[in-house]
Design a protein around this motif. Structure first.
Motif, PDB file in Angstrom:
ATOM      1  N   VAL A 194     -18.623 -53.755  80.634  1.00  0.00           N
ATOM      2  CA  VAL A 194     -18.998 -55.130  80.305  1.00  0.00           C
ATOM      3  C   VAL A 194     -18.301 -55.575  79.020  1.00  0.00           C
ATOM      4  O   VAL A 194     -18.335 -54.881  78.009  1.00  0.00           O
ATOM      5  CB  VAL A 194     -20.534 -55.244  80.139  1.00  0.00           C
ATOM      6  N   GLU A 195     -17.623 -56.732  79.064  1.00  0.00           N
ATOM      7  CA  GLU A 195     -16.879 -57.218  77.906  1.00  0.00           C
ATOM      8  C   GLU A 195     -17.563 -58.373  77.193  1.00  0.00           C
ATOM      9  O   GLU A 195     -17.450 -58.512  75.985  1.00  0.00           O
ATOM     10  CB  GLU A 195     -15.482 -57.660  78.355  1.00  0.00           C
ATOM     11  N   ASP A 196     -18.199 -59.234  77.952  1.00  0.00           N
ATOM     12  CA  ASP A 196     -18.803 -60.409  77.322  1.00  0.00           C
ATOM     13  C   ASP A 196     -19.976 -60.886  78.164  1.00  0.00           C
ATOM     14  O   ASP A 196     -19.952 -60.786  79.398  1.00  0.00           O
ATOM     15  CB  ASP A 196     -17.759 -61.533  77.202  1.00  0.00           C
ATOM     16  N   VAL A 197     -21.002 -61.382  77.493  1.00  0.00           N
ATOM     17  CA  VAL A 197     -22.181 -61.903  78.187  1.00  0.00           C
ATOM     18  C   VAL A 197     -22.573 -63.223  77.533  1.00  0.00           C
ATOM     19  O   VAL A 197     -22.560 -63.348  76.310  1.00  0.00           O
ATOM     20  CB  VAL A 197     -23.368 -60.910  78.110  1.00  0.00           C
ATOM     21  N   ARG A 198     -22.877 -64.209  78.359  1.00  0.00           N
ATOM     22  CA  ARG A 198     -23.437 -65.470  77.858  1.00  0.00           C
ATOM     23  C   ARG A 198     -24.791 -65.641  78.517  1.00  0.00           C
ATOM     24  O   ARG A 198     -24.928 -65.474  79.731  1.00  0.00           O
ATOM     25  CB  ARG A 198     -22.564 -66.667  78.224  1.00  0.00           C
ATOM     26  N   VAL A 199     -25.787 -65.966  77.730  1.00  0.00           N
ATOM     27  CA  VAL A 199     -27.140 -66.120  78.259  1.00  0.00           C
ATOM     28  C   VAL A 199     -27.536 -67.589  78.203  1.00  0.00           C
ATOM     29  O   VAL A 199     -27.521 -68.209  77.134  1.00  0.00           O
ATOM     30  CB  VAL A 199     -28.152 -65.279  77.459  1.00  0.00           C
ATOM     31  N   GLY A 200     -27.867 -68.135  79.355  1.00  0.00           N
ATOM     32  CA  GLY A 200     -28.286 -69.526  79.426  1.00  0.00           C
ATOM     33  C   GLY A 200     -29.557 -69.676  80.223  1.00  0.00           C
ATOM     34  O   GLY A 200     -30.332 -68.728  80.368  1.00  0.00           O
ATOM     35  N   LYS A 201     -29.763 -70.871  80.763  1.00  0.00           N
ATOM     36  CA  LYS A 201     -30.983 -71.155  81.510  1.00  0.00           C
ATOM     37  C   LYS A 201     -30.644 -71.563  82.940  1.00  0.00           C
ATOM     38  O   LYS A 201     -29.617 -72.182  83.192  1.00  0.00           O
ATOM     39  CB  LYS A 201     -31.765 -72.298  80.839  1.00  0.00           C
ATOM     40  N   TYR A 202     -31.510 -71.161  83.847  1.00  0.00           N
ATOM     41  CA  TYR A 202     -31.389 -71.587  85.238  1.00  0.00           C
ATOM     42  C   TYR A 202     -32.694 -72.300  85.580  1.00  0.00           C
ATOM     43  O   TYR A 202     -33.764 -71.703  85.506  1.00  0.00           O
ATOM     44  CB  TYR A 202     -31.176 -70.366  86.130  1.00  0.00           C
ATOM     45  N   ILE A 203     -32.598 -73.576  85.903  1.00  0.00           N
ATOM     46  CA  ILE A 203     -33.788 -74.375  86.154  1.00  0.00           C
ATOM     47  C   ILE A 203     -33.700 -74.975  87.545  1.00  0.00           C
ATOM     48  O   ILE A 203     -32.680 -75.555  87.916  1.00  0.00           O
ATOM     49  CB  ILE A 203     -33.904 -75.506  85.099  1.00  0.00           C
TER      50      ILE A 203
ATOM     51  N   VAL B 259     -27.112 -58.448  74.446  1.00  0.00           N
ATOM     52  CA  VAL B 259     -27.116 -57.887  75.796  1.00  0.00           C
ATOM     53  C   VAL B 259     -25.897 -56.974  75.996  1.00  0.00           C
ATOM     54  O   VAL B 259     -26.009 -55.886  76.581  1.00  0.00           O
ATOM     55  CB  VAL B 259     -27.135 -59.013  76.855  1.00  0.00           C
ATOM     56  N   VAL B 260     -24.725 -57.401  75.488  1.00  0.00           N
ATOM     57  CA  VAL B 260     -23.532 -56.547  75.584  1.00  0.00           C
ATOM     58  C   VAL B 260     -23.817 -55.188  74.938  1.00  0.00           C
ATOM     59  O   VAL B 260     -23.560 -54.128  75.527  1.00  0.00           O
ATOM     60  CB  VAL B 260     -22.312 -57.215  74.898  1.00  0.00           C
ATOM     61  N   ASN B 261     -24.365 -55.220  73.722  1.00  0.00           N
ATOM     62  CA  ASN B 261     -24.659 -53.965  73.024  1.00  0.00           C
ATOM     63  C   ASN B 261     -25.664 -53.119  73.804  1.00  0.00           C
ATOM     64  O   ASN B 261     -25.518 -51.906  73.911  1.00  0.00           O
ATOM     65  CB  ASN B 261     -25.195 -54.257  71.616  1.00  0.00           C
ATOM     66  N   GLY B 262     -26.676 -53.784  74.342  1.00  0.00           N
ATOM     67  CA  GLY B 262     -27.682 -53.063  75.115  1.00  0.00           C
ATOM     68  C   GLY B 262     -27.076 -52.396  76.339  1.00  0.00           C
ATOM     69  O   GLY B 262     -27.381 -51.240  76.647  1.00  0.00           O
ATOM     70  N   LEU B 263     -26.204 -53.129  77.048  1.00  0.00           N
ATOM     71  CA  LEU B 263     -25.580 -52.553  78.248  1.00  0.00           C
ATOM     72  C   LEU B 263     -24.654 -51.395  77.879  1.00  0.00           C
ATOM     73  O   LEU B 263     -24.623 -50.368  78.570  1.00  0.00           O
ATOM     74  CB  LEU B 263     -24.812 -53.642  79.008  1.00  0.00           C
ATOM     75  N   HIS B 264     -23.917 -51.536  76.775  1.00  0.00           N
ATOM     76  CA  HIS B 264     -23.056 -50.436  76.331  1.00  0.00           C
ATOM     77  C   HIS B 264     -23.898 -49.199  76.024  1.00  0.00           C
ATOM     78  O   HIS B 264     -23.539 -48.082  76.395  1.00  0.00           O
ATOM     79  CB  HIS B 264     -22.242 -50.862  75.108  1.00  0.00           C
ATOM     80  N   ASN B 265     -25.022 -49.405  75.356  1.00  0.00           N
ATOM     81  CA  ASN B 265     -25.900 -48.274  75.036  1.00  0.00           C
ATOM     82  C   ASN B 265     -26.461 -47.617  76.286  1.00  0.00           C
ATOM     83  O   ASN B 265     -26.799 -46.434  76.279  1.00  0.00           O
ATOM     84  CB  ASN B 265     -27.059 -48.739  74.141  1.00  0.00           C
TER      85      ASN B 265
ATOM     86  N   THR C 289     -24.075 -64.985  82.511  1.00  0.00           N
ATOM     87  CA  THR C 289     -22.745 -64.638  83.015  1.00  0.00           C
ATOM     88  C   THR C 289     -22.282 -63.369  82.314  1.00  0.00           C
ATOM     89  O   THR C 289     -22.382 -63.242  81.090  1.00  0.00           O
ATOM     90  CB  THR C 289     -21.728 -65.767  82.773  1.00  0.00           C
ATOM     91  N   VAL C 290     -21.797 -62.419  83.104  1.00  0.00           N
ATOM     92  CA  VAL C 290     -21.354 -61.128  82.584  1.00  0.00           C
ATOM     93  C   VAL C 290     -19.890 -60.932  82.953  1.00  0.00           C
ATOM     94  O   VAL C 290     -19.539 -60.875  84.134  1.00  0.00           O
ATOM     95  CB  VAL C 290     -22.191 -59.977  83.177  1.00  0.00           C
ATOM     96  N   LYS C 291     -19.028 -60.870  81.948  1.00  0.00           N
ATOM     97  CA  LYS C 291     -17.613 -60.597  82.193  1.00  0.00           C
ATOM     98  C   LYS C 291     -17.418 -59.090  82.159  1.00  0.00           C
ATOM     99  O   LYS C 291     -17.813 -58.436  81.184  1.00  0.00           O
ATOM    100  CB  LYS C 291     -16.759 -61.282  81.121  1.00  0.00           C
ATOM    101  N   LEU C 292     -16.808 -58.538  83.196  1.00  0.00           N
ATOM    102  CA  LEU C 292     -16.670 -57.088  83.266  1.00  0.00           C
ATOM    103  C   LEU C 292     -15.398 -56.675  83.988  1.00  0.00           C
ATOM    104  O   LEU C 292     -14.809 -57.446  84.740  1.00  0.00           O
ATOM    105  CB  LEU C 292     -17.911 -56.468  83.919  1.00  0.00           C
ATOM    106  N   ARG C 293     -14.992 -55.441  83.735  1.00  0.00           N
ATOM    107  CA  ARG C 293     -13.851 -54.833  84.404  1.00  0.00           C
ATOM    108  C   ARG C 293     -14.357 -53.967  85.556  1.00  0.00           C
ATOM    109  O   ARG C 293     -15.323 -53.214  85.399  1.00  0.00           O
ATOM    110  CB  ARG C 293     -13.065 -53.913  83.457  1.00  0.00           C
ATOM    111  N   ALA C 294     -13.684 -54.063  86.709  1.00  0.00           N
ATOM    112  CA  ALA C 294     -14.065 -53.217  87.838  1.00  0.00           C
ATOM    113  C   ALA C 294     -12.880 -53.093  88.770  1.00  0.00           C
ATOM    114  O   ALA C 294     -11.944 -53.901  88.727  1.00  0.00           O
ATOM    115  CB  ALA C 294     -15.265 -53.815  88.569  1.00  0.00           C
ATOM    116  N   GLN C 295     -12.896 -52.051  89.604  1.00  0.00           N
ATOM    117  CA  GLN C 295     -11.789 -51.818  90.541  1.00  0.00           C
ATOM    118  C   GLN C 295     -11.833 -52.793  91.707  1.00  0.00           C
ATOM    119  O   GLN C 295     -10.810 -53.087  92.320  1.00  0.00           O
ATOM    120  CB  GLN C 295     -11.858 -50.384  91.081  1.00  0.00           C
ATOM    121  N   SER C 296     -13.025 -53.232  92.055  1.00  0.00           N
ATOM    122  CA  SER C 296     -13.174 -54.074  93.242  1.00  0.00           C
ATOM    123  C   SER C 296     -14.360 -55.004  93.042  1.00  0.00           C
ATOM    124  O   SER C 296     -15.186 -54.805  92.145  1.00  0.00           O
ATOM    125  CB  SER C 296     -13.424 -53.202  94.480  1.00  0.00           C
TER     126      SER C 296
END
Lengths: 83, 83
Positions: A35-44, A23-29, B45-52
């Motif tokens: 975006v620096e880091d993404v964790r993908v989990g479940k919401y139930i 997902v990180v790579n996809g968002l960068h593209n 969860t998405v860790k990201l940099r932003a101004q606000s």
């Protein structure tokens, strides 16, 4: 009474999360480079009957331990909403 | 500043959720019969940099619309946490 248990499951922080990395790579593209880091989990969400909020939370916890969560790879948290 | 966007994705209420239905059956088989309905979605969860905080929320929303959420089948909500 009726409750909804909201269950949030994420891969343990010390484990790799290849789906998150993809997902990180996809968002960068897509140009979202902040975006620096993404964790993908479940919401139930679990709708259940219980006598009290405490009982609802206990039932949800049992459901997590017995079926929903793989404790070797995942952590979880629960919040209870009264309907 | 650094933020974590918590993204909660669920199948739309008017759509069937076979995975959720399977979980209901599984929990009933385990004796947890107080459970009436389950919906299974994603927690990202998405860790990201932003101004606000507002910019962080906007970035997360764009990420949802462009990549993470299929609006035809899913709804989502976002909360922003400041690190």
């Amino acid at each position: 009474m009726n409750y909804i248990a909201h269950i949030y499951i994420l891969p343990l922080p010390e484990l790799l999360d290849p789906q998150g990395k993809a997902v990180v790579n996809g968002l960068h593209n897509l140009g979202i480079t902040a975006v620096e880091d993404v964790r993908v989990g479940k919401y139930i969400t679990v709708k259940l009957r219980a006598q009290s909020k405490a009982e609802a939370e206990n039932l949800a916890d049992v459901a997590c331990k017995k079926l929903l969560v793989n404790a070797i790879m995942e952590k979880y948290s629960i919040t209870i909403e009264e309907l």
